[in-house]
Structure formats: C-alpha cells, structure tokens
Scaffold this motif. Structure first.
Motif, PDB file in Angstrom:
ATOM      1  N   ASP A 106      -6.359  -4.341  -3.307  1.00 27.99           N
ATOM      2  CA  ASP A 106      -6.919  -5.204  -2.264  1.00 27.99           C
ATOM      3  C   ASP A 106      -5.910  -5.421  -1.144  1.00 27.99           C
ATOM      4  O   ASP A 106      -6.268  -5.419   0.040  1.00 27.99           O
ATOM      5  CB  ASP A 106      -7.326  -6.550  -2.859  1.00 27.99           C
ATOM      6  N   GLN A 107      -4.639  -5.611  -1.526  1.00 29.72           N
ATOM      7  CA  GLN A 107      -3.589  -5.791  -0.517  1.00 29.72           C
ATOM      8  C   GLN A 107      -3.440  -4.560   0.364  1.00 29.72           C
ATOM      9  O   GLN A 107      -3.378  -4.655   1.595  1.00 29.72           O
ATOM     10  CB  GLN A 107      -2.262  -6.084  -1.208  1.00 29.72           C
ATOM     11  N   ALA A 108      -3.353  -3.391  -0.274  1.00 28.40           N
ATOM     12  CA  ALA A 108      -3.166  -2.148   0.475  1.00 28.40           C
ATOM     13  C   ALA A 108      -4.323  -1.912   1.441  1.00 28.40           C
ATOM     14  O   ALA A 108      -4.125  -1.491   2.586  1.00 28.40           O
ATOM     15  CB  ALA A 108      -3.026  -0.972  -0.490  1.00 28.40           C
ATOM     16  N   GLU A 109      -5.528  -2.194   0.975  1.00 27.18           N
ATOM     17  CA  GLU A 109      -6.701  -1.985   1.827  1.00 27.18           C
ATOM     18  C   GLU A 109      -6.701  -2.957   3.000  1.00 27.18           C
ATOM     19  O   GLU A 109      -6.958  -2.577   4.149  1.00 27.18           O
ATOM     20  CB  GLU A 109      -7.969  -2.157   0.993  1.00 27.18           C
ATOM     21  N   LYS A 110      -6.397  -4.213   2.722  1.00 26.99           N
ATOM     22  CA  LYS A 110      -6.384  -5.235   3.765  1.00 26.99           C
ATOM     23  C   LYS A 110      -5.310  -4.941   4.817  1.00 26.99           C
ATOM     24  O   LYS A 110      -5.555  -5.002   6.027  1.00 26.99           O
ATOM     25  CB  LYS A 110      -6.126  -6.607   3.128  1.00 26.99           C
ATOM     26  N   ILE A 111      -4.099  -4.620   4.348  1.00 28.26           N
ATOM     27  CA  ILE A 111      -2.996  -4.369   5.275  1.00 28.26           C
ATOM     28  C   ILE A 111      -3.246  -3.099   6.073  1.00 28.26           C
ATOM     29  O   ILE A 111      -3.034  -3.064   7.293  1.00 28.26           O
ATOM     30  CB  ILE A 111      -1.656  -4.271   4.511  1.00 28.26           C
ATOM     31  N   GLY A 112      -3.706  -2.029   5.404  1.00 32.54           N
ATOM     32  CA  GLY A 112      -3.967  -0.779   6.103  1.00 32.54           C
ATOM     33  C   GLY A 112      -5.011  -0.937   7.186  1.00 32.54           C
ATOM     34  O   GLY A 112      -4.873  -0.387   8.294  1.00 32.54           O
TER      35      GLY A 112
END
Length: 474
Positions: A106-112
């Motif tokens: 979820d973090q990677a998707e949000k930040i990307g």
C-alpha cells in the motif's frame, strides 16, 4: 517547546520540538560543468522530484521533441507501479496473504502514484530551464549504469530512434532510477512526505545512489523473507543516520529529528510495520557529531530471557471496582544511556503510584498481539464463555509486577483498562507477548475468548474503548 501527540483525551509527551527549517540548506550546481550534479542539501520528497526534473527536461530538450514528455512520464508511472510488465517492485504478486508485505505494498503504491503526479506537475513548470537555461540542458550529460528499468515500447522507439542517442538514454535511465530510489527509501515511513533526506558532497553527490546497498538488502528481505522490524529500522537508519549503522533498535534520534514506530501515540489498531519521523529530540542534541545520534533499543534483547512474574489469585471485584483511574497522559523518558544505546520508558500514573514500562517491549507487544478479527472462527472456544467465568485483573496488578507478567491459572484473563488507550499500550509492554488479544469494543459481554490455534497456553483479552482522531501538537 514541548512536542506532544494527542489522541482524543490522551496525551503523549515526546521531548522537545526542533525547528527543522533552520537546519535545511541547499547547495548550487556549477553551470560551467555540463555533468548533472545533485546539489548538497536537506530535501523532502517533492524537493527531490523537482531537482531530478532537470534530467527529464534535458532529455526532452536534446530530443528536440516536447511531445516526448508524455510517454516518458507514463514510463515513469509504469516503473513505479506495483504490478504490470514494467513494475520495478512487483509487490502485488506476493503481498496478498502477508500483513507486513501488504502494508508495504500500500505504501509503495501510494508513494509511487504521488511521485508520478508531482513529476508531471513539475516538468510542465520547466524549473530547470528557468534555472540553468536551454544551452546548459542541451549540453547536460550523465553517465548512468544500466539498472534494468524497463522502457515501454513507445519510449524505446523514441530513445532508439533517429533523434535518440546513448547520451540521452543514460539521462533518462538516471531520471527513472533516482525516483525509484526515492520511492523505495520512503516506503517504511507513514509520514513519508515530511521525512528530510540529506544529500552530501563528494561521492554521494549523485542524488540518492548512496542508498543502493541498503536498499538492495531491504528489498531482498521484503520480497523473499519475513520482514523483521529491525530490518525496517536498519534501512531507515542507514541513510538518515549512517553513523549508527552498527547498532539497530526499534528507532533512533539523529540531527534532524527522531524515528519511532508509527504506532506510538496512535489507536491500538494502528499499523504494526511502519515508522514515523518526528521533528523532535528526546535527548539534548548539542552538535552534529556522531556522539549525539542514539539508538532507541529494547531493555530486553530477547524477551524469552526476561524475568517473569506469575500472576496467581484472582483480583477481588472490590479491588477492580475501586481502582483509581489512570491519568490520560504519558511521558516518554530516557531510562538508561550507554554507548549510543538508549532505553526509553513510558511513565504513567494512577494518582498514587508511577509505573514505568519499556517502550520497546510495548512496541514488540503491539506487533505480536492479535486483533479479534485475526482469529479464525474455528479456533474460538465454544464452552465456558459466560462473563462470570472470566478471570479478571486490575491493570495496576499487571503494571506493578516485576518483569513480564504471565498467569498461573488457565482460562480467559480479562484486564479492565477503564477505556484509557494509554493503559492498553502500557499493558502490552508488561504482558509476556503470547496469546494476547486486543478487542476494540465498548462491551466485552458476549465476546468469545479466542484460543489461538495449536496453543494451549492461557488466553488473554484486553479491552479498550473507542478512539478519537490523532493529532500532533507542538
């Protein structure tokens, strides 16, 4: 100025606020040298996207084709995605059944997604053209090793076409790689947009490439292993405070603030995996030397080896009913400091006594606890579930016991916390972390007590009330 986290009526005091803006600085690129150099300084995520935009502007300028910006930006978005042919970190393939991996997914998707949006927004502002001029961008070069970031077919056609060149390809490769490194560096942080990153002169002046060894270790753990909390902290520590790299705990303090588990000061349902950067210091920080950076470590490196208190007889109903309410505030205070290693304690009071609980053990207890929704129906006890058969204890009985608390009697042990979420956190630091279940419910009546699958040890329920929105005050 005091730094506090406020959650409803509860307050957590966390040292002294620092003014991060007074520590922020930027260097200047030399316009006489056509090679791309990231100016030394302290940056947040959007600042790094802006500075890196110089590479994309140079690519489009040297191609002589402004229309190339759209497919190049779409390529960046595809590389920063968590699934698909071009994803550099395809976490979606492995994260579905793992709570920690799902959190980082979820973090990677949000930040990307956010970095891609910023990249598009900043490119069309043309900051590099305004700062350096067209001539400098036309002459800009950057030797960039191949990092195997996929190009879309459209971008491959552009960069390998008649207007492309090896020099332009390397500029674009470096652009992709810098923003991928930025995304990966920020994955552990809940408040990732606020985290200050330091770029120094010398060998590390190539943007974020200095984090590559630590990033490779972190991604290996993330993709193929079970990610322990120490590895998350090690990764953050390696590029925020590299002088501490030989010692790793559950958090640390350094010149630009401190890093702690994101769950501190939050509802008990908060994420177990992420970190949070705070613009505060718990210990005085007098200079920028190595001795002023410290690791927040566990009082007990191995909780199995910690001393234990066995809680035997039931607490009387009168003692439970007459227990003085705990105050709605906790101080986090240094308890022991030795060779860059600091033990932090939660300090709370019931009006008569002051109790101290290791913050590290509370965080460990939070990671190991079970929430009601995590317990499969098949593992619930089907007999002896009336509330009258639960073994009840006062919170002060547990908090006042030496070492970690366990119970002599089998069955369901229920600890009343009077709706005070801070007491739940403190109890997580005092209970031996096995079969600890937290239910977020105003009424415990009718709740079946879970017996964890394959475990015949004593069940335990902690009850806490509803939570209000968490805010930070300074």
């Amino acid at each position: 100025m005091e730094y506090r986290i406020v959650s409803g009526d509860s307050r957590l005091r966390l040292g002294t606020q620092i003014d991060i803006e007074t520590l922020t600085f930027r260097g200047n690129n030399s316009q006489e040298i056509p090679q791309w150099i990231f100016p030394a300084g302290v940056y947040r995520a959007k600042d790094i996207v802006r500075e890196t935009s110089t590479l994309l502007e140079a690519v489009c300028m040297q191609l002589g084709e402004s229309a190339a910006a759209e497919p190049l930006l779409r390529n960046l978005q595809s590389n920063l995605a968590v699934s698909g042919r071009d994803a550099v970190l395809p976490l979606a393939l492995i994260a579905s059944e793992d709570e920690t991996k799902s959190t980082f997914l979820d973090q990677a998707e949000k930040i990307g997604t956010k970095l891609s949006s910023w990249a598009r927004e900043i490119y069309f502002e043309n900051p590099a053209r305004q700062k350096y001029g067209e001539k400098a961008l036309l002459e800009l070069i950057q030797r960039s090793q191949c990092d195997n970031h996929r190009w879309t077919p459209e971008v491959a056609s552009i960069l390998m076409g008649p207007k492309g060149s090896p020099e332009i390809m390397q500029l674009f490769n470096e652009y992709l790689h810098q923003l991928i490194l930025l995304r990966d560096a920020l994955i552990p942080f809940e408040n990732w947009e606020e985290v200050p990153l330091v770029i120094v002169e010398g060998d590390q002046a190539k943007g974020l490439r200095f984090i590559e060894p630590a990033r490779n270790r972190f991604l290996t753990e993330l993709m193929v292993k079970q990610m322990p909390h120490r590895e998350v902290v090690r990764f953050a520590q390696s590029f925020l405070s590299p002088e501490l790299s030989t010692v790793v705990g559950y958090g640390f303090q350094y010149r630009l603030g401190m890093v702690l588990p994101a769950a501190i000061g939050k509802p008990i349902t908060a994420t177990k995996s992420l970190l949070c950067w705070h613009p505060a210091h718990l210990l005085p920080y007098q200079k920028a030397g190595e001795s002023d950076s410290v690791v927040f470590d566990y009082a007990e490196g191995d909780y199995y080896a910690a001393s234990r208190s066995r809680i035997g007889s039931r607490t009387s109903k009168q003692q439970i009913n007459n227990e003085i309410s705990f105050q709605n505030e906790i101080d986090i205070v240094p308890e022991a400091i030795e060779q860059g290693r600091v033990i932090l304690n939660m300090r709370l009071s019931d009006g008569n006594y002051e109790y101290r609980v290791d913050v590290g053990q509370a965080m460990r207890g939070h990671r190991y606890m079970y929430r009601r929704e995590q317990i499969a129906v098949a593992t619930e006890i089907t007999a002896s579930q009336s509330r009258s058969e639960w073994i009840e204890h006062a919170a002060s009985e547990i908090l006042g016991a030496p070492g970690l608390a366990t119970f002599d009697e089998e069955g369901v042990h229920y600890i009343s916390v009077g709706g005070n979420p801070l007491v739940v956190w403190a109890l997580l630091g005092k209970l031996f972390p096995l079969n600890v279940v937290v239910i977020v419910d105003e009424q415990a009546d009718g709740v079946k007590a879970p017996l964890l699958a394959g475990n015949e040890l004593r069940g335990l329920i902690l009850l806490n009330g509803s939570y209000s929105r968490q805010v930070v005050t300074r």
